[in-house]
Design a protein around this motif. Structure first.
Motif, PDB file in Angstrom:
ATOM      1  N   GLU A  21       7.420  -1.259 -15.118  1.00  0.00           N
ATOM      2  CA  GLU A  21       5.975  -1.088 -14.962  1.00  0.00           C
ATOM      3  C   GLU A  21       5.736   0.128 -14.089  1.00  0.00           C
ATOM      4  O   GLU A  21       6.339   0.265 -13.017  1.00  0.00           O
ATOM      5  N   GLY A  22       4.880   1.015 -14.558  1.00  0.00           N
ATOM      6  CA  GLY A  22       4.599   2.233 -13.818  1.00  0.00           C
ATOM      7  C   GLY A  22       3.125   2.558 -13.806  1.00  0.00           C
ATOM      8  O   GLY A  22       2.278   1.713 -14.144  1.00  0.00           O
ATOM      9  N   TYR A  23       2.826   3.798 -13.403  1.00  0.00           N
ATOM     10  CA  TYR A  23       1.432   4.246 -13.405  1.00  0.00           C
ATOM     11  C   TYR A  23       1.386   5.679 -13.896  1.00  0.00           C
ATOM     12  O   TYR A  23       2.152   6.538 -13.435  1.00  0.00           O
ATOM     13  N   ASP A  24       0.492   5.936 -14.850  1.00  0.00           N
ATOM     14  CA  ASP A  24       0.310   7.263 -15.423  1.00  0.00           C
ATOM     15  C   ASP A  24      -0.885   7.911 -14.734  1.00  0.00           C
ATOM     16  O   ASP A  24      -2.036   7.522 -14.976  1.00  0.00           O
ATOM     17  N   ASP A  25      -0.602   8.894 -13.872  1.00  0.00           N
ATOM     18  CA  ASP A  25      -1.679   9.536 -13.117  1.00  0.00           C
ATOM     19  C   ASP A  25      -2.590  10.380 -14.000  1.00  0.00           C
ATOM     20  O   ASP A  25      -3.763  10.576 -13.671  1.00  0.00           O
ATOM     21  N   VAL A  26      -2.067  10.884 -15.102  1.00  0.00           N
ATOM     22  CA  VAL A  26      -2.877  11.719 -15.992  1.00  0.00           C
ATOM     23  C   VAL A  26      -3.905  10.862 -16.738  1.00  0.00           C
ATOM     24  O   VAL A  26      -5.093  11.186 -16.798  1.00  0.00           O
ATOM     25  N   LEU A  27      -3.442   9.752 -17.320  1.00  0.00           N
ATOM     26  CA  LEU A  27      -4.328   8.865 -18.070  1.00  0.00           C
ATOM     27  C   LEU A  27      -5.045   7.858 -17.180  1.00  0.00           C
ATOM     28  O   LEU A  27      -5.989   7.188 -17.618  1.00  0.00           O
ATOM     29  N   ASP A  28      -4.568   7.715 -15.923  1.00  0.00           N
ATOM     30  CA  ASP A  28      -5.149   6.771 -14.966  1.00  0.00           C
ATOM     31  C   ASP A  28      -5.050   5.332 -15.488  1.00  0.00           C
ATOM     32  O   ASP A  28      -6.029   4.580 -15.504  1.00  0.00           O
ATOM     33  N   VAL A  29      -3.825   4.972 -15.916  1.00  0.00           N
ATOM     34  CA  VAL A  29      -3.582   3.629 -16.452  1.00  0.00           C
ATOM     35  C   VAL A  29      -2.229   3.124 -15.953  1.00  0.00           C
ATOM     36  O   VAL A  29      -1.325   3.904 -15.646  1.00  0.00           O
ATOM     37  N   TYR A  30      -2.110   1.801 -15.890  1.00  0.00           N
ATOM     38  CA  TYR A  30      -0.812   1.172 -15.679  1.00  0.00           C
ATOM     39  C   TYR A  30      -0.050   1.187 -16.994  1.00  0.00           C
ATOM     40  O   TYR A  30      -0.652   1.058 -18.078  1.00  0.00           O
ATOM     41  N   THR A  31       1.270   1.337 -16.930  1.00  0.00           N
ATOM     42  CA  THR A  31       2.102   1.308 -18.127  1.00  0.00           C
ATOM     43  C   THR A  31       3.104   0.165 -18.019  1.00  0.00           C
ATOM     44  O   THR A  31       3.560  -0.179 -16.922  1.00  0.00           O
ATOM     45  N   ILE A  32       3.440  -0.419 -19.158  1.00  0.00           N
ATOM     46  CA  ILE A  32       4.352  -1.559 -19.168  1.00  0.00           C
ATOM     47  C   ILE A  32       5.277  -1.464 -20.383  1.00  0.00           C
ATOM     48  O   ILE A  32       4.840  -1.104 -21.489  1.00  0.00           O
ATOM     49  N   HIS A  33       6.552  -1.742 -20.156  1.00  0.00           N
ATOM     50  CA  HIS A  33       7.539  -1.815 -21.247  1.00  0.00           C
ATOM     51  C   HIS A  33       8.437  -3.009 -20.968  1.00  0.00           C
ATOM     52  O   HIS A  33       9.058  -3.090 -19.902  1.00  0.00           O
ATOM     53  N   VAL A  34       8.484  -3.945 -21.918  1.00  0.00           N
ATOM     54  CA  VAL A  34       9.278  -5.164 -21.772  1.00  0.00           C
ATOM     55  C   VAL A  34      10.240  -5.275 -22.952  1.00  0.00           C
ATOM     56  O   VAL A  34       9.828  -5.135 -24.104  1.00  0.00           O
ATOM     57  N   VAL A  57      12.852  -0.570  -7.102  1.00  0.00           N
ATOM     58  CA  VAL A  57      11.894   0.521  -7.225  1.00  0.00           C
ATOM     59  C   VAL A  57      12.650   1.762  -7.689  1.00  0.00           C
ATOM     60  O   VAL A  57      13.679   2.128  -7.113  1.00  0.00           O
ATOM     61  N   THR A  58      12.155   2.415  -8.744  1.00  0.00           N
ATOM     62  CA  THR A  58      12.815   3.600  -9.278  1.00  0.00           C
ATOM     63  C   THR A  58      12.406   4.839  -8.473  1.00  0.00           C
ATOM     64  O   THR A  58      11.510   4.795  -7.638  1.00  0.00           O
ATOM     65  N   LYS A  59      13.070   5.958  -8.773  1.00  0.00           N
ATOM     66  CA  LYS A  59      12.801   7.190  -8.042  1.00  0.00           C
ATOM     67  C   LYS A  59      11.365   7.679  -8.216  1.00  0.00           C
ATOM     68  O   LYS A  59      10.814   8.343  -7.342  1.00  0.00           O
ATOM     69  N   ASP A  60      10.767   7.368  -9.383  1.00  0.00           N
ATOM     70  CA  ASP A  60       9.399   7.834  -9.618  1.00  0.00           C
ATOM     71  C   ASP A  60       8.341   6.826  -9.163  1.00  0.00           C
ATOM     72  O   ASP A  60       7.155   6.986  -9.445  1.00  0.00           O
ATOM     73  N   GLY A  61       8.779   5.770  -8.462  1.00  0.00           N
ATOM     74  CA  GLY A  61       7.838   4.792  -7.921  1.00  0.00           C
ATOM     75  C   GLY A  61       7.469   3.675  -8.872  1.00  0.00           C
ATOM     76  O   GLY A  61       6.564   2.886  -8.585  1.00  0.00           O
ATOM     77  N   SER A  62       8.174   3.582 -10.004  1.00  0.00           N
ATOM     78  CA  SER A  62       7.943   2.473 -10.931  1.00  0.00           C
ATOM     79  C   SER A  62       8.690   1.229 -10.451  1.00  0.00           C
ATOM     80  O   SER A  62       9.596   1.313  -9.610  1.00  0.00           O
TER      81      SER A  62
END
Length: 202
Positions: free
Chosen positions: A167-180, A131-136
């Motif tokens: 994998e994270g979460y964008d609170d502004v856009l209200d979406v899950y984010t993913i980078h692989v 788990v990263t510092k920003d909760g991702s």
């Protein structure tokens, strides 16, 4: 369920939306749909091999931008009575539909996720989750093996693909984010995709 067990106290450090996503109770699948802003495949000379991989819902040769996709995660019990999570990722290109599937269990003694890629599996990878510092949630590959029927062959380091997933979460856009990202020292980038998604009913 398996991710809660593996991460233990660190699970509570995940973004609350990621906690919702990764609890995955048995028989309560997580469905989502979204868009991959970009998908990159591997080198051109590997495309014939990638076409073969599509037969087992693994890597694929297509690439592009703004590609719609869906993801389904299902927690279930396997034949060995272990809890596992089945991952189904479907990418809707203009000319074809591709899948990238996997089955995960955990090894609590080694503190890793056991990831079988493809359906049926062609490759196996040990995965470390943090788990990263920003909760991702960050996932990195460790040892890998080729799966040939019931035989698994350890791959030399130069033939492995270094996998990094965030994998994270964008609170502004209200979406899950993913980078692989999957990268090999000899061949370069094997696959990369990045996008966002939201839960939905199947």
């Amino acid at each position: 369920m398996i991710y809660v067990t593996l991460l233990a106290n660190d699970f509570n450090k995940l973004h609350p939306k990621l906690q919702e996503r990764y609890r995955l109770p048995l028989c309560q699948p997580f469905y989502a749909q979204g868009t991959m802003q970009v998908i990159h495949s591997g080198p051109r000379f590997l495309r014939p091999m990638y076409h073969l991989f599509t037969k087992t819902d693994f890597l694929f040769p297509e690439y592009g931008k703004e590609i719609p996709f869906t993801i389904t995660n299902t927690a279930r019990m396997n034949n060995e009575k272990e809890a596992e999570v089945y991952w189904e990722r479907t990418f809707f290109f203009d000319q074809t539909t591709r899948k990238f599937n996997a089955t995960m269990t955990v090894d609590l003694e080694r503190q890793i996720v056991k990831d079988y890629l493809g359906d049926p599996a062609l490759f196996y990878s040990d995965l470390k989750m943090n788990v990263t510092k920003d909760g991702s949630l960050m996932i990195r590959s460790v040892d890998q093996r080729a799966v040939i029927g019931k035989t698994e062959v350890v791959l030399p380091r130069k033939l492995t693909g270094r996998v990094v997933v965030t994998e994270g979460y964008d609170d502004v856009l209200d979406v899950y984010t993913i980078h692989v990202s999957i990268y090999n020292d000899l061949f370069g980038r094997m696959m990369m995709y990045a996008g966002q998604f939201t839960p939905c009913a199947q």
